[in-house]
Write a protein that holds these residues in place. Structure first.
Motif, PDB file in Angstrom:
ATOM      1  N   ARG A   1       0.707  -1.367  -0.056  1.00 24.72           N
ATOM      2  CA  ARG A   1      -0.207   0.200   0.180  1.00 24.72           C
ATOM      3  C   ARG A   1       0.803   1.326   0.053  1.00 24.72           C
ATOM      4  O   ARG A   1       0.571   2.100  -0.665  1.00 24.72           O
ATOM      5  N   SER A   2       1.930   1.455   0.763  1.00 29.86           N
ATOM      6  CA  SER A   2       2.530   2.651   1.023  1.00 29.86           C
ATOM      7  C   SER A   2       3.550   2.806  -0.424  1.00 29.86           C
ATOM      8  O   SER A   2       3.542   3.780  -0.640  1.00 29.86           O
ATOM      9  N   LEU A   3       3.994   1.922  -1.122  1.00 28.83           N
ATOM     10  CA  LEU A   3       4.671   2.116  -2.295  1.00 28.83           C
ATOM     11  C   LEU A   3       3.716   2.250  -3.494  1.00 28.83           C
ATOM     12  O   LEU A   3       3.728   3.459  -4.247  1.00 28.83           O
ATOM     13  N   ARG A   4       2.667   1.568  -3.535  1.00 26.38           N
ATOM     14  CA  ARG A   4       1.501   2.148  -4.548  1.00 26.38           C
ATOM     15  C   ARG A   4       1.126   3.535  -4.425  1.00 26.38           C
ATOM     16  O   ARG A   4       0.821   3.841  -5.702  1.00 26.38           O
ATOM     17  N   ALA A   5       1.283   4.063  -3.195  1.00 30.41           N
ATOM     18  CA  ALA A   5       0.454   5.383  -3.052  1.00 30.41           C
ATOM     19  C   ALA A   5       1.268   6.386  -3.893  1.00 30.41           C
ATOM     20  O   ALA A   5       0.817   7.483  -3.999  1.00 30.41           O
ATOM     21  N   ILE A   6       2.716   6.129  -4.185  1.00 36.03           N
ATOM     22  CA  ILE A   6       3.578   7.159  -4.829  1.00 36.03           C
ATOM     23  C   ILE A   6       3.953   6.644  -6.016  1.00 36.03           C
ATOM     24  O   ILE A   6       4.889   7.553  -6.683  1.00 36.03           O
ATOM     25  N   VAL A   7       3.422   5.584  -6.698  1.00 32.85           N
ATOM     26  CA  VAL A   7       3.784   5.417  -8.084  1.00 32.85           C
ATOM     27  C   VAL A   7       2.580   5.379  -8.824  1.00 32.85           C
ATOM     28  O   VAL A   7       1.458   5.088  -8.514  1.00 32.85           O
ATOM     29  N   ASP A   8       2.749   6.128  -9.884  1.00 32.98           N
ATOM     30  CA  ASP A   8       1.655   6.449 -11.010  1.00 32.98           C
ATOM     31  C   ASP A   8       1.233   5.023 -11.861  1.00 32.98           C
ATOM     32  O   ASP A   8       1.884   4.784 -12.919  1.00 32.98           O
ATOM     33  N   LEU A   9       0.632   4.381 -11.368  1.00 31.33           N
ATOM     34  CA  LEU A   9       0.334   3.074 -12.090  1.00 31.33           C
ATOM     35  C   LEU A   9      -0.426   3.114 -13.219  1.00 31.33           C
ATOM     36  O   LEU A   9      -0.286   2.111 -14.362  1.00 31.33           O
ATOM     37  N   GLU A  10      -1.150   4.232 -13.725  1.00 27.30           N
ATOM     38  CA  GLU A  10      -1.592   4.522 -15.077  1.00 27.30           C
ATOM     39  C   GLU A  10      -0.480   4.723 -15.879  1.00 27.30           C
ATOM     40  O   GLU A  10      -0.684   3.982 -17.303  1.00 27.30           O
ATOM     41  N   LYS A  11       0.562   5.075 -15.672  1.00 29.53           N
ATOM     42  CA  LYS A  11       1.813   5.438 -16.546  1.00 29.53           C
ATOM     43  C   LYS A  11       2.733   4.139 -16.679  1.00 29.53           C
ATOM     44  O   LYS A  11       3.612   4.233 -17.439  1.00 29.53           O
ATOM     45  N   LEU A  12       2.549   3.316 -15.864  1.00 31.09           N
ATOM     46  CA  LEU A  12       3.421   2.133 -15.771  1.00 31.09           C
ATOM     47  C   LEU A  12       3.316   1.204 -16.962  1.00 31.09           C
ATOM     48  O   LEU A  12       4.260   0.460 -17.349  1.00 31.09           O
ATOM     49  N   GLY A  13       2.028   1.301 -17.499  1.00 29.01           N
ATOM     50  CA  GLY A  13       1.933   0.149 -18.394  1.00 29.01           C
ATOM     51  C   GLY A  13       1.540  -1.063 -17.894  1.00 29.01           C
ATOM     52  O   GLY A  13       1.476  -1.430 -16.642  1.00 29.01           O
ATOM     53  N   GLU A  14       1.146  -2.136 -18.534  1.00 28.63           N
ATOM     54  CA  GLU A  14       0.871  -3.446 -17.915  1.00 28.63           C
ATOM     55  C   GLU A  14       2.203  -4.236 -17.375  1.00 28.63           C
ATOM     56  O   GLU A  14       2.690  -5.125 -18.058  1.00 28.63           O
ATOM     57  N   HIS A  15       2.844  -3.543 -16.443  1.00 29.52           N
ATOM     58  CA  HIS A  15       3.863  -4.089 -15.919  1.00 29.52           C
ATOM     59  C   HIS A  15       3.723  -4.211 -14.473  1.00 29.52           C
ATOM     60  O   HIS A  15       3.071  -3.817 -13.889  1.00 29.52           O
ATOM     61  N   THR A  16       4.253  -5.327 -13.819  1.00 28.48           N
ATOM     62  CA  THR A  16       4.009  -5.555 -12.472  1.00 28.48           C
ATOM     63  C   THR A  16       5.577  -5.104 -11.762  1.00 28.48           C
ATOM     64  O   THR A  16       6.591  -5.813 -12.274  1.00 28.48           O
ATOM     65  N   LEU A  17       5.369  -4.342 -10.617  1.00 29.54           N
ATOM     66  CA  LEU A  17       6.664  -4.076  -9.867  1.00 29.54           C
ATOM     67  C   LEU A  17       6.583  -5.081  -8.542  1.00 29.54           C
ATOM     68  O   LEU A  17       5.675  -4.970  -7.878  1.00 29.54           O
ATOM     69  N   TRP A  18       7.763  -5.987  -8.284  1.00 31.35           N
ATOM     70  CA  TRP A  18       7.739  -6.870  -7.114  1.00 31.35           C
ATOM     71  C   TRP A  18       8.822  -6.364  -6.161  1.00 31.35           C
ATOM     72  O   TRP A  18       9.927  -6.227  -6.631  1.00 31.35           O
ATOM     73  N   LEU A  19       8.394  -6.118  -5.069  1.00 32.98           N
ATOM     74  CA  LEU A  19       9.083  -5.607  -4.080  1.00 32.98           C
ATOM     75  C   LEU A  19       9.265  -6.758  -2.932  1.00 32.98           C
ATOM     76  O   LEU A  19       8.394  -7.353  -2.512  1.00 32.98           O
ATOM     77  N   ASP A  20      10.726  -7.120  -2.435  1.00 30.89           N
ATOM     78  CA  ASP A  20      10.735  -8.363  -1.562  1.00 30.89           C
ATOM     79  C   ASP A  20      11.803  -7.548  -0.655  1.00 30.89           C
ATOM     80  O   ASP A  20      12.630  -7.166  -0.663  1.00 30.89           O
ATOM     81  N   CYS A  21      11.089  -7.980   0.589  1.00 38.75           N
ATOM     82  CA  CYS A  21      11.831  -7.387   1.700  1.00 38.75           C
ATOM     83  C   CYS A  21      12.294  -8.363   2.819  1.00 38.75           C
ATOM     84  O   CYS A  21      11.316  -9.219   3.208  1.00 38.75           O
ATOM     85  N   ASP A  22      13.579  -8.929   2.997  1.00 37.31           N
ATOM     86  CA  ASP A  22      13.840  -9.851   3.882  1.00 37.31           C
ATOM     87  C   ASP A  22      14.707  -9.602   4.979  1.00 37.31           C
ATOM     88  O   ASP A  22      15.864  -8.764   4.866  1.00 37.31           O
ATOM     89  N   VAL A  23      14.097  -9.748   5.975  1.00 38.14           N
ATOM     90  CA  VAL A  23      14.826  -9.290   7.250  1.00 38.14           C
ATOM     91  C   VAL A  23      15.931 -10.152   7.565  1.00 38.14           C
ATOM     92  O   VAL A  23      15.737 -11.218   8.077  1.00 38.14           O
ATOM     93  N   LEU A  24      17.242  -9.566   7.752  1.00 42.15           N
ATOM     94  CA  LEU A  24      18.412 -10.297   8.009  1.00 42.15           C
ATOM     95  C   LEU A  24      18.532 -10.456   9.658  1.00 42.15           C
ATOM     96  O   LEU A  24      19.034 -11.299  10.009  1.00 42.15           O
ATOM     97  N   GLU A  25      18.103  -9.305  10.230  1.00 37.03           N
ATOM     98  CA  GLU A  25      18.508  -9.161  11.609  1.00 37.03           C
ATOM     99  C   GLU A  25      17.172  -8.185  12.189  1.00 37.03           C
ATOM    100  O   GLU A  25      17.048  -7.192  11.496  1.00 37.03           O
ATOM    101  N   ALA A  26      16.572  -8.503  13.152  1.00 40.84           N
ATOM    102  CA  ALA A  26      15.525  -7.798  13.667  1.00 40.84           C
ATOM    103  C   ALA A  26      15.828  -7.199  14.869  1.00 40.84           C
ATOM    104  O   ALA A  26      16.012  -8.042  16.112  1.00 40.84           O
ATOM    105  N   ASP A  27      15.656  -5.932  15.270  1.00 41.03           N
ATOM    106  CA  ASP A  27      15.686  -5.418  16.438  1.00 41.03           C
ATOM    107  C   ASP A  27      14.682  -3.987  16.605  1.00 41.03           C
ATOM    108  O   ASP A  27      15.123  -2.907  16.976  1.00 41.03           O
ATOM    109  N   GLY A  28      13.461  -4.529  16.069  1.00 39.12           N
ATOM    110  CA  GLY A  28      12.479  -3.341  16.131  1.00 39.12           C
ATOM    111  C   GLY A  28      12.295  -2.534  14.905  1.00 39.12           C
ATOM    112  O   GLY A  28      13.464  -2.439  14.203  1.00 39.12           O
TER     113      GLY A  28
END
Length: 243
Positions: free
Chosen positions: A96-123
């Protein structure tokens, strides 16, 4: 209040973005906020989900996960399509956070995949993920400008996220795990660089909080957002699209 490393109540943990951390993904960023460390990658694929076929509109989707060794006790991997509720909540927030700032209408029929993998967690793993994902997204768009067009036309604003909270009735910015687990109030804030809200997640943990306390927490969070935005801008350099 004594905080780790003598940090003031309104100070961020040390923040660092390391771009091009891996070679395969066009956008790849290792983000560190204190000890919390997240690898954020962004890939661009042709095609969109079925509900967007033929619309000419693009899509952005996010996945989030914590590696088994990221916490002080081993975290079991999600397997067989079974994803715990917290993981689902966080990856939806990132999307939701990233879609809010991308103009999806201008992106054309492409998908942006964001993958976030936590290596170390401290809050603050969700806020670190959003902060790193934005940098990875910009690098991926820049690497694919021949297909997608100028980055400036695809990005409406920048995005950053931070946690704030009340501990012993004191407002704190950018909580680490030791603070977060004991906080009476925990609030995650996602905003654009222009100061517009994307999401506010606030919860009293066996406690309540007043309107004036909420106002102070939001003001404190905004100072953190501004500092993160400056760090993102410095990291991206000439890839910053919003001048």
């Amino acid at each position: 209040m004594h905080r780790a490393n003598g940090r003031k109540t309104d100070a961020l943990r040390p923040l660092k973005f390391q771009r091009r951390y891996t070679r395969q993904a066009p956008g790849s960023v290792l983000v560190r906020m204190g000890r919390t460390t997240v690898l954020c990658t962004c890939c661009v694929e042709p095609g969109v989900p079925p509900f967007l076929l033929g619309s000419g509109k693009g899509w952005l989707s996010a996945e989030y996960g914590m590696l088994p060794g990221s916490t002080n006790t081993r975290k079991q991997r999600d397997r067989g399509g079974k994803i715990d509720g917290r993981t689902v909540e966080i990856q939806r927030l990132i999307g939701r956070s990233l879609r809010a700032i991308v103009d999806l209408e201008k992106l054309g029929e492409h998908t942006l995949w964001l993958d976030c993998d936590v290596l170390e967690a401290d809050g603050g793993t969700r806020t670190a993920s959003i902060n790193g994902a934005f940098v990875a997204l910009l690098d991926a768009l820049a690497a694919n400008r021949a297909i997608l067009g100028p980055v400036q036309g695809l990005i409406k604003s920048n995005v950053a996220a931070i946690s704030v909270g009340l501990l012993d009735d004191i407002e704190l910015l950018d909580l680490d795990y030791s603070e977060d687990k004991d906080a009476e109030v925990d609030l995650n804030l996602v905003m654009t660089g222009a100061g517009e809200f994307i999401e506010v997640q606030g919860t009293g943990e066996e406690a309540t909080f007043s309107r004036s306390q909420l106002d102070r927490l939001l003001k404190l969070g905004k100072t953190g957002i501004d500092a993160i935005t400056r760090a993102q801008r410095h990291t991206l350099g000439t890839n910053w699209p919003l001048d």
